[in-house]
Design a protein around this motif. Structure first.
Motif, mmCIF file in Angstrom:
data_model
loop_
_atom_site.group_PDB
_atom_site.id
_atom_site.type_symbol
_atom_site.label_atom_id
_atom_site.label_comp_id
_atom_site.label_asym_id
_atom_site.label_seq_id
_atom_site.Cartn_x
_atom_site.Cartn_y
_atom_site.Cartn_z
ATOM 1 N N LEU A 123 0.824 -1.209 0.000
ATOM 2 C CA LEU A 123 0.000 0.000 0.000
ATOM 3 C C LEU A 123 0.852 1.251 0.000
ATOM 4 C CD1 LEU A 123 -2.700 1.531 0.333
ATOM 5 C CD2 LEU A 123 -2.488 1.173 2.802
ATOM 6 N N THR A 124 1.844 1.322 0.879
ATOM 7 C CA THR A 124 2.675 2.529 0.967
ATOM 8 C C THR A 124 3.491 2.731 -0.306
ATOM 9 O OG1 THR A 124 4.458 1.280 2.084
ATOM 10 C CG2 THR A 124 2.822 2.370 3.472
ATOM 11 N N THR A 125 3.990 1.629 -0.877
ATOM 12 C CA THR A 125 4.742 1.741 -2.132
ATOM 13 C C THR A 125 3.858 2.264 -3.250
ATOM 14 O OG1 THR A 125 6.157 -0.118 -1.476
ATOM 15 C CG2 THR A 125 6.139 0.480 -3.803
ATOM 16 N N ALA A 126 2.609 1.786 -3.306
ATOM 17 C CA ALA A 126 1.673 2.257 -4.331
ATOM 18 C C ALA A 126 1.386 3.746 -4.172
ATOM 19 C CB ALA A 126 0.375 1.457 -4.251
ATOM 20 N N LEU A 127 1.157 4.184 -2.937
ATOM 21 C CA LEU A 127 0.862 5.602 -2.690
ATOM 22 C C LEU A 127 2.041 6.493 -3.065
ATOM 23 C CD1 LEU A 127 -1.024 5.354 0.735
ATOM 24 C CD2 LEU A 127 -2.008 5.655 -1.554
ATOM 25 N N PHE A 128 3.252 6.078 -2.698
ATOM 26 C CA PHE A 128 4.427 6.883 -3.050
ATOM 27 C C PHE A 128 4.709 6.836 -4.555
ATOM 28 C CE2 PHE A 128 5.701 6.260 1.527
ATOM 29 C CZ PHE A 128 5.630 7.593 1.859
ATOM 30 N N SER A 129 4.369 5.726 -5.216
ATOM 31 C CA SER A 129 4.541 5.643 -6.672
ATOM 32 C C SER A 129 3.633 6.638 -7.382
ATOM 33 C CB SER A 129 4.243 4.220 -7.164
ATOM 34 O OG SER A 129 5.164 3.297 -6.642
ATOM 35 N N ILE A 130 2.412 6.807 -6.842
ATOM 36 C CA ILE A 130 1.471 7.761 -7.436
ATOM 37 C C ILE A 130 1.958 9.189 -7.242
ATOM 38 C CG2 ILE A 130 -0.876 8.683 -7.249
ATOM 39 C CD1 ILE A 130 -1.757 5.850 -6.422
#
Length: 351
Positions: free
Chosen positions: A133-140
């Motif tokens: 989840l955190t990786t996805a949010l930072f990727s966005i």
């Protein structure tokens, strides 16, 4: 020619599944060994977490240096020295960019050691998947990536699964006693247990954010650069040692002065250090030789095997219905996030 292609395919398949099996074994054993090393100390004092993190970074630098020396420099010492001088001194500004992920990975590793001091291996493994989840949010936010519908669904399923795992379950054998009859000692033990779990969960969640940001930042640096993953890991390791030694001096200086740098080190602790150093390198190999679906499959097997072994070997974990349901949600979310659905336009063009 056909035989050569067949041999190459066989070698590729061997590398793919070999690295995945290695990842499953390594991630499972690391969690179990780390948990056991923190929960049992024998007659000695517990080892100092910051020293283990520094030693793992030193070992990672050593392994990656050999890989660069063998692969990129063809066992030429002069070529290795020239490469190091060029990448670390001539390109010092590019080298300094690695300070951010290097420092964050040190924070993350310290937090994971702390988390497994307070949480059982199974709860830790499931909760740590929040890093998706955190990786996805930072990727966005940092890379401007757009997530497909299956990834958004998987993130929601992931959060539900982790939440189910964390829901408290009342034990009937403990509730049969009237509240007024609970002694002060029992109350303190209950509060201590709740406080310990809170510390462990806080450490895991903080590690997920540190892992997500550092991973996306590292990905942003790697894009458009020619350096190998092993060379970048040397740079990460150098900053890891710098920040790790700073933690040793600022936080654990007095303990080391009193008891020594290697306080509480046993053969098991050294195995944890070696395993921790190898973890990042194995993940890099999986990314190179496998795909996201197989990586998700390996993660799922690791969660299941860690839970079973934690129950059988460590005896610090009793699976509940909520935990089993939540774990299934997390495993499904891992698969769904890594799966690439073919769009309608691609299907029509393929026809």
């Amino acid at each position: 020619m056909a035989n050569e292609n067949g041999i190459n395919r066989s070698n590729d398949k061997l590398l793919k599944y070999g690295t995945l099996i290695t990842l499953v074994v390594q991630s499972t054993m690391l969690v179990l060994m780390l948990r056991y090393s923190r929960s049992t100390t024998g007659d000695s004092q517990p080892y100092i977490i910051s020293t283990a993190v520094v030693l793992a970074e030193f070992l990672k630098i050593t392994i990656c240096s050999f890989l660069v020396y063998r692969g990129e420099c063809s066992y030429s010492l002069s070529a290795f020295i020239t490469l190091i001088r060029h990448e670390f001194i001539d390109r010092w500004y590019d080298f300094l960019k690695m300070a951010v992920p290097g420092g964050l990975y040190v924070v993350q590793n310290n937090l994971l050691f702390i988390a497994l001091s307070y949480l059982d291996a199974a709860t830790y493994q499931v909760t740590y998947q929040l890093k998706i989840l955190t990786t996805a949010l930072f990727s966005i936010t940092m890379l401007g990536k757009k997530l497909e519908w299956n990834k958004w669904v998987s993130l929601m399923v992931l959060m539900i699964g982790v939440a189910l795992v964390q829901l408290p379950v009342e034990d009937d054998s403990e509730i049969q006693v009237d509240n007024n009859s609970i002694s002060t000692t029992q109350s303190q033990a209950i509060l201590t247990s709740i406080g310990s779990k809170f510390v462990g969960l806080t450490a895991v969640i903080a590690a997920c954010f540190s892992s997500g940001f550092a991973g996306v930042y590292f990905e942003k640096i790697l894009k458009g650069t020619h350096q190998s993953v092993w060379l970048r890991n040397i740079q990460l390791g150098i900053f890891g040692v710098i920040f790790g030694l700073s933690t040793v001096i600022l936080v654990d200086r007095q303990s080391i002065i009193n008891d020594g740098f290697f306080r509480g080190y046993r053969p098991l602790v050294w195995l944890v250090v070696v395993n921790q150093a190898a973890s990042g390198l194995i993940v890099a190999a999986v990314i190179k030789y496998a795909d996201n679906i197989l990586k998700g499959f390996a993660t799922s097997i690791s969660i299941i095997s860690s839970s079973l072994l934690s129950y059988v070997l460590l005896g610090d974990f009793s699976p509940t219905l909520l935990f089993l349901v939540g774990s299934c949600f997390v495993i499904c979310a891992t698969f769904l996030y890594g799966h690439e659905f073919q769009s309608k336009s691609n299907k029509s063009s393929a026809v």
